[in-house]
Write a protein that holds these residues in place. Structure first.
Motif, mmCIF file in Angstrom:
data_model
loop_
_atom_site.group_PDB
_atom_site.id
_atom_site.type_symbol
_atom_site.label_atom_id
_atom_site.label_comp_id
_atom_site.label_asym_id
_atom_site.label_seq_id
_atom_site.Cartn_x
_atom_site.Cartn_y
_atom_site.Cartn_z
ATOM 1 N N ASN A 200 0.813 -0.996 -0.264
ATOM 2 C CA ASN A 200 -0.524 -0.116 0.062
ATOM 3 C C ASN A 200 0.996 0.820 -0.131
ATOM 4 O O ASN A 200 0.902 1.698 1.236
ATOM 5 C CB ASN A 200 -0.867 0.176 1.416
ATOM 6 N N TYR B 289 2.312 5.364 -0.604
ATOM 7 C CA TYR B 289 1.640 6.428 -0.711
ATOM 8 C C TYR B 289 0.384 6.350 0.071
ATOM 9 O O TYR B 289 -0.621 6.696 -0.715
ATOM 10 C CB TYR B 289 1.342 7.206 -2.298
ATOM 11 N N GLU C 100 -2.441 4.111 -0.934
ATOM 12 C CA GLU C 100 -3.017 3.341 -1.091
ATOM 13 C C GLU C 100 -2.972 1.997 -1.321
ATOM 14 O O GLU C 100 -2.027 1.321 -1.625
ATOM 15 C CB GLU C 100 -3.049 3.766 -2.906
ATOM 16 N N ARG D 24 -2.217 -1.305 -3.909
ATOM 17 C CA ARG D 24 -2.223 -1.010 -5.190
ATOM 18 C C ARG D 24 -3.621 -1.650 -5.790
ATOM 19 O O ARG D 24 -4.370 -2.409 -5.283
ATOM 20 C CB ARG D 24 -1.183 -2.444 -5.301
ATOM 21 N N PRO E 36 -9.350 -3.331 -6.582
ATOM 22 C CA PRO E 36 -7.885 -3.468 -5.222
ATOM 23 C C PRO E 36 -6.610 -4.607 -5.266
ATOM 24 O O PRO E 36 -7.974 -6.097 -5.680
ATOM 25 C CB PRO E 36 -8.405 -3.294 -4.102
#
Length: 353
Positions: free
Chosen positions: A204, A206, A208, A210, A217
């Motif tokens: 994850n 940053y 966020e 992947r 997701p």
């Protein structure tokens, strides 16, 4: 070699249809032809409007129709799309890639090891010279970068992502080369231009998760996406905007494949789903991408100015990469230029940075 033998060569694991089935099919067809036959030459009435009808002698019609019966019985065991799909040649390549994918074992990542995904990518870049409102213009060039992603055996553990510097490499004028050099110097503090090393649990980066494609997701998609090709294709289409071009559907399939962590059963389903996309064709049987050669499967965008390709290694079904090809010459890029491309290689390693 007759039609049946050719089809067997296409998929050697397909057995012969029972003789009785073949006989019944031939008899039904011959009866139909005999009942419909008139002494005059027969016209093929289902030809496209742009093609002049072709007339055959009765013997030629019977011979070719009989071959179609034999072929139809065998091909039904290979692929039978529910509607218009890729060309027959492209469908064959994609279905063979799916079969090779299943036969090729996924890399086994043991404790303390990593699946290393090496990605080389090229992107179009540019800057504006002057104010566009007062006659200014832009110049463009191609940047190149390399990434190295280390995925642990336990996907919830820490992933490592080494991003190399993004560097201007390909120019189509001296003016573009000078502009790219100046721009590169002005971005000396930008991690994209200098490179960076990132670490994140579960990949994850940053903050966020992947993504597999279209905001889905990665882990969720790998776990929950259907393996039935038509259902998978429907799901991919539904995640996009209504009415979007089919080229974007192929782009989403490429996005999933290039992650490098899609298991074999889902990779095979993605290839088979691509075989159901109308407009997909074989564009190059010897496509060279970053020094690796494979078969390029592509689809043109509606504007006919660009084409999206995926390049497959036919020996193992692995994705070599993808590219966006300019079909019409523009202000900067000549026709045939790959203005964006990505190549992917995977391996198992015992350490990470």
């Amino acid at each position: 070699m007759n039609d049946l033998q050719l089809l067997r060569e296409m998929r050697s694991d397909i057995g012969s249809a029972p003789p009785a089935t073949l006989a019944r099919g031939r008899n039904r067809l011959m009866s139909k032809i005999s009942s419909d036959y008139q002494p005059e030459a027969t016209t093929v009435t289902h030809a496209p409007a742009s093609v002049r009808p072709i007339r055959f002698r009765r013997r030629a019609l019977i011979a070719s129709a009989a071959a179609l019966v034999v072929g139809g019985i065998v091909v039904a065991d290979v692929v039978r799309p529910s509607g218009p799909g890729a060309t027959a040649e492209a469908a064959e390549v994609l279905n063979n890639a799916a079969a090779a994918t299943i036969r090729t074992s996924d890399p086994m990542v043991g404790p303390g090891q990593y699946l290393k995904i090496d990605t080389t990518a090229v992107y179009a870049a540019g800057v504006a010279l002057g104010d566009p409102g007062t006659g200014g213009r832009s110049v463009e060039w191609l940047d190149k970068s390399s990434d190295h992603l280390y995925v642990p055996a336990n996907h919830a553990a820490e992933w490592i992502w080494k991003r190399e510097a993004r560097i201007p490499t390909t120019f189509f004028s001296e003016e573009a080369k000078a502009a790219a050099t100046k721009y590169q110097q002005s971005q000396a503090s930008d991690p994209i231009r200098t490179g960076e090393l990132l670490r994140a649990p579960g990949g994850n980066f940053y903050g966020e998760p992947r993504l597999l494609f279209a905001g889905l997701p990665l882990e969720e998609g790998v776990k929950n996406l259907p393996r039935d090709p038509q259902a998978l294709l429907n799901t991919i289409r539904q995640r996009g905007k209504q009415g979007r071009p089919e080229a974007e559907t192929l782009e989403n399939i490429a996005a999933a494949l290039r992650t490098g962590v899609v298991p074999a059963d889902l990779r095979a389903a993605l290839y088979k789903a691509a075989a159901l996309i109308p407009g997909v064709t074989v564009v190059d049987n010897e496509a060279n991408l970053d020094g690796r050669v494979g078969t390029a499967i592509g689809i043109e965008h509606p504007n006919r100015e660009t084409r999206t390709d995926i390049i497959i290694d036919p020996t193992n079904g692995l994705l070599i990469g993808e590219r966006l090809v300019t079909l019409k010459a523009g202000k900067t890029f000549p026709a045939g230029t790959a203005t964006a491309w990505t190549s992917v290689k995977t391996s198992v390693v015992g350490s990470a940075p």
